[in-house]
Scaffold this active site. Structure first.
Site, PDB file in Angstrom:
ATOM      1  N   ASN A  11      20.834   3.903 -11.846  1.00 29.80           N
ATOM      2  CA  ASN A  11      19.597   3.294 -11.985  1.00 29.80           C
ATOM      3  C   ASN A  11      19.081   4.767 -12.966  1.00 29.80           C
ATOM      4  O   ASN A  11      18.315   6.013 -12.399  1.00 29.80           O
ATOM      5  CB  ASN A  11      18.852   3.413 -11.143  1.00 29.80           C
ATOM      6  CG  ASN A  11      17.462   2.763 -11.446  1.00 29.80           C
ATOM      7  OD1 ASN A  11      16.953   2.874 -12.856  1.00 29.80           O
ATOM      8  ND2 ASN A  11      16.465   3.083 -10.611  1.00 29.80           N
ATOM      9  N   TRP A  12      18.463   4.866 -14.888  1.00 34.21           N
ATOM     10  CA  TRP A  12      18.464   5.893 -15.367  1.00 34.21           C
ATOM     11  C   TRP A  12      16.849   6.132 -15.623  1.00 34.21           C
ATOM     12  O   TRP A  12      16.858   6.648 -15.872  1.00 34.21           O
ATOM     13  CB  TRP A  12      19.009   5.706 -16.488  1.00 34.21           C
ATOM     14  CG  TRP A  12      20.715   6.348 -16.535  1.00 34.21           C
ATOM     15  CD1 TRP A  12      21.301   6.878 -15.245  1.00 34.21           C
ATOM     16  CD2 TRP A  12      21.577   6.232 -17.284  1.00 34.21           C
ATOM     17  NE1 TRP A  12      22.583   7.577 -15.986  1.00 34.21           N
ATOM     18  CE2 TRP A  12      23.033   6.636 -16.894  1.00 34.21           C
ATOM     19  CE3 TRP A  12      21.815   5.397 -18.434  1.00 34.21           C
ATOM     20  CZ2 TRP A  12      24.243   6.035 -17.130  1.00 34.21           C
ATOM     21  CZ3 TRP A  12      23.007   4.873 -19.432  1.00 34.21           C
ATOM     22  CH2 TRP A  12      24.323   5.745 -18.777  1.00 34.21           C
ATOM     23  N   LYS A  13      15.888   5.595 -15.357  1.00 32.87           N
ATOM     24  CA  LYS A  13      14.623   5.252 -15.104  1.00 32.87           C
ATOM     25  C   LYS A  13      14.450   4.814 -16.359  1.00 32.87           C
ATOM     26  O   LYS A  13      15.189   4.806 -17.946  1.00 32.87           O
ATOM     27  CB  LYS A  13      14.455   6.245 -13.909  1.00 32.87           C
ATOM     28  CG  LYS A  13      14.813   6.267 -12.549  1.00 32.87           C
ATOM     29  CD  LYS A  13      13.954   6.781 -11.563  1.00 32.87           C
ATOM     30  CE  LYS A  13      15.020   6.984  -9.972  1.00 32.87           C
ATOM     31  NZ  LYS A  13      13.480   7.217  -9.437  1.00 32.87           N
ATOM     32  N   HIS A  95      12.361  -3.001  -7.892  1.00 31.62           N
ATOM     33  CA  HIS A  95      12.756  -1.672  -7.550  1.00 31.62           C
ATOM     34  C   HIS A  95      10.907  -0.522  -6.736  1.00 31.62           C
ATOM     35  O   HIS A  95       9.782  -1.361  -7.696  1.00 31.62           O
ATOM     36  CB  HIS A  95      12.426  -0.672  -8.244  1.00 31.62           C
ATOM     37  CG  HIS A  95      12.897   0.333  -8.179  1.00 31.62           C
ATOM     38  ND1 HIS A  95      12.502   1.855  -8.135  1.00 31.62           N
ATOM     39  CD2 HIS A  95      14.248   1.475  -8.418  1.00 31.62           C
ATOM     40  CE1 HIS A  95      13.278   2.790  -7.699  1.00 31.62           C
ATOM     41  NE2 HIS A  95      14.363   2.796  -8.115  1.00 31.62           N
ATOM     42  N   GLU A  97       8.991   1.836  -7.096  1.00 29.75           N
ATOM     43  CA  GLU A  97       8.564   2.112  -8.434  1.00 29.75           C
ATOM     44  C   GLU A  97       7.634   1.748  -9.060  1.00 29.75           C
ATOM     45  O   GLU A  97       6.893   1.556 -10.095  1.00 29.75           O
ATOM     46  CB  GLU A  97       9.108   3.194  -9.478  1.00 29.75           C
ATOM     47  CG  GLU A  97      10.018   4.329  -8.764  1.00 29.75           C
ATOM     48  CD  GLU A  97      10.786   4.893  -9.520  1.00 29.75           C
ATOM     49  OE1 GLU A  97      10.954   5.192 -10.552  1.00 29.75           O
ATOM     50  OE2 GLU A  97      11.479   6.177  -8.709  1.00 29.75           O
ATOM     51  N   GLU A 161      16.403   0.593  -0.261  1.00 28.43           N
ATOM     52  CA  GLU A 161      15.637   1.768  -0.601  1.00 28.43           C
ATOM     53  C   GLU A 161      15.102   1.736   0.401  1.00 28.43           C
ATOM     54  O   GLU A 161      13.738   1.932   0.267  1.00 28.43           O
ATOM     55  CB  GLU A 161      15.730   1.608  -2.020  1.00 28.43           C
ATOM     56  CG  GLU A 161      16.442   1.328  -3.050  1.00 28.43           C
ATOM     57  CD  GLU A 161      16.641   2.020  -4.464  1.00 28.43           C
ATOM     58  OE1 GLU A 161      17.478   2.653  -4.544  1.00 28.43           O
ATOM     59  OE2 GLU A 161      15.861   1.563  -4.735  1.00 28.43           O
ATOM     60  N   GLY A 167      14.638   9.882  -5.354  1.00 23.96           N
ATOM     61  CA  GLY A 167      13.810  11.061  -5.432  1.00 23.96           C
ATOM     62  C   GLY A 167      13.069  12.382  -5.154  1.00 23.96           C
ATOM     63  O   GLY A 167      12.722  13.349  -5.464  1.00 23.96           O
ATOM     64  N   SER A 203      18.480   8.587  -2.797  1.00 15.47           N
ATOM     65  CA  SER A 203      19.309  10.606  -2.958  1.00 15.47           C
ATOM     66  C   SER A 203      20.210  10.651  -2.364  1.00 15.47           C
ATOM     67  O   SER A 203      20.576  11.771  -2.128  1.00 15.47           O
ATOM     68  CB  SER A 203      18.270  11.897  -2.405  1.00 15.47           C
ATOM     69  OG  SER A 203      17.302  11.659  -2.360  1.00 15.47           O
ATOM     70  N   GLY A 224      19.994   7.256  -8.119  1.00 19.51           N
ATOM     71  CA  GLY A 224      18.958   7.873  -9.261  1.00 19.51           C
ATOM     72  C   GLY A 224      19.379   8.778  -9.945  1.00 19.51           C
ATOM     73  O   GLY A 224      20.403   8.807 -11.096  1.00 19.51           O
ATOM     74  N   GLY A 225      19.039   9.797  -9.638  1.00 16.06           N
ATOM     75  CA  GLY A 225      18.830  11.222 -10.220  1.00 16.06           C
ATOM     76  C   GLY A 225      20.228  12.152 -10.246  1.00 16.06           C
ATOM     77  O   GLY A 225      19.966  12.363 -11.414  1.00 16.06           O
TER      78      GLY A 225
HETATM   79  C1  PEP Z   1      16.586   4.888  -7.709  1.00 18.76           C
HETATM   80  O1  PEP Z   1      16.021   5.042  -8.563  1.00 18.76           O
HETATM   81  O2  PEP Z   1      16.521   3.761  -7.344  1.00 18.76           O
HETATM   82  C2  PEP Z   1      16.872   5.912  -6.697  1.00 18.76           C
HETATM   83  C3  PEP Z   1      17.425   5.319  -5.404  1.00 18.76           C
HETATM   84  O3  PEP Z   1      16.384   7.438  -6.682  1.00 18.76           O
HETATM   85  P1  PEP Z   1      16.625   8.993  -6.451  1.00 18.76           P
HETATM   86  O4  PEP Z   1      18.506   8.184  -6.663  1.00 18.76           O
HETATM   87  O5  PEP Z   1      16.932   9.700  -7.484  1.00 18.76           O
HETATM   88  O6  PEP Z   1      16.324   8.612  -5.038  1.00 18.76           O
END
Ligand code: PEP
Length: 245
Positions: A11-13, A95, A97, A161, A167, A203, A224-225
């Site tokens: 997930n590159w957001k 999601h 966010e 999640e 994040g 994370s 994500g990250g």
């Molecule tokens: C996400 O974007 O769904 C996510 C889990 O981000 P991260 O891995 O950065 O916590």
């Protein structure tokens, strides 16, 4: 360890796609770690504007959101039907966010998942509790409510999640994650309980991927990250392949 085929979703957001992902590697994973693999499923979820370029590079793509209606007066939105037509295979629904920044409710998320299925897309539906909810011991009640309206009898993926882990660098421990995944699985319809994939997100990185992916009810990750770093994402894929290859 999970009995299901693992899925790693990047997930590159709202970040530019990593340059390495745009290389058409023709199957050479050392050139592009994001390209499809045989033993596990790898999907990238770029911004709308990068979808076509990722597809041209030979990647399996999904969108981060799709509007449930097919066409209409929805400025700024893109419909599930349009995403399918472009070549998307997957779409994220709900999601945290989007729930927080765009006010998406459980009912909205269910409508997105249903529209995705109707349009031939595979929904990856995000659920999970906030820190406040966990501190009050409400995490199971929260996910149970979030699951209530979802089309769980269909071919969907759930991503658990915990919002406090997204994040933040704080990961749920493998034990905490496994407990929630097993609970979520216990709520699935009988005929979907063993086949439906439940991803962990929050994370997840190369450092903790193995312990998380070893849990029997964790069927992959929504990342994500760490997925923006090609080398690290490549290491996570290797870990998943070694566990399940
Ligand atoms: C996400 O974007 O769904 C996510 C889990 O981000 P991260 O891995 O950065 O916590």
């Amino acid at each position: 360890m999970s009995k299901r085929k693992l899925l790693l979703a990047a997930n590159w957001k709202m970040n530019p796609a990593p340059a390495a992902a745009m290389v058409n590697a023709h199957g050479d994973r050392s050139l592009n770690p994001y390209h499809p693999h045989a033993d596990i499923d790898v999907v990238v979820l770029p911004t709308f504007v990068d979808l076509q370029r990722c597809m041209d590079a030979g990647l399996i793509i999904g969108a981060q959101y799709g509007h449930p209606e097919t066409v209409g007066a929805h400025t700024g939105d893109v419909s599930m039907a349009m995403l399918k037509k472009l070549g998307c295979r997957y779409v994220l629904c709900g999601h945290s966010e989007r729930r927080a920044n765009h006010g998406e409710t459980d009912e909205d998320v269910a409508a997105q998942a249903i529209a995705a299925l109707e349009n031939g897309l595979h929904p990856v539906i995000c659920i999970g509790e906030t820190l406040e909810e966990r501190e009050k011991g409400h995490e199971k009640t929260v996910v149970k409510k979030q699951l209530k309206h979802l089309p769980l009898e269909s071919d969907v993926t759930i991503a658990y999640e915990p919002v406090w882990a997204i994040g933040t660098g704080k990961t749920a421990t493998p034990k905490q994650a496994q407990e929630m995944h097993a609970y979520i699985r216990s709520l699935l319809p009988d005929d979907r309980r063993e086949s439906l994939r439940i991803l962990y997100g929050g994370s997840m990185k190369a450092e903790n991927a193995e312990e998380l992916l070893k849990q029997p009810d964790i069927d992959g990750g929504l990342i994500g990250g760490a997925s923006l770093k090609p080398e690290e994402f490549g290491r996570m894929i290797e870990i998943a392949e070694n566990l399940h290859g």
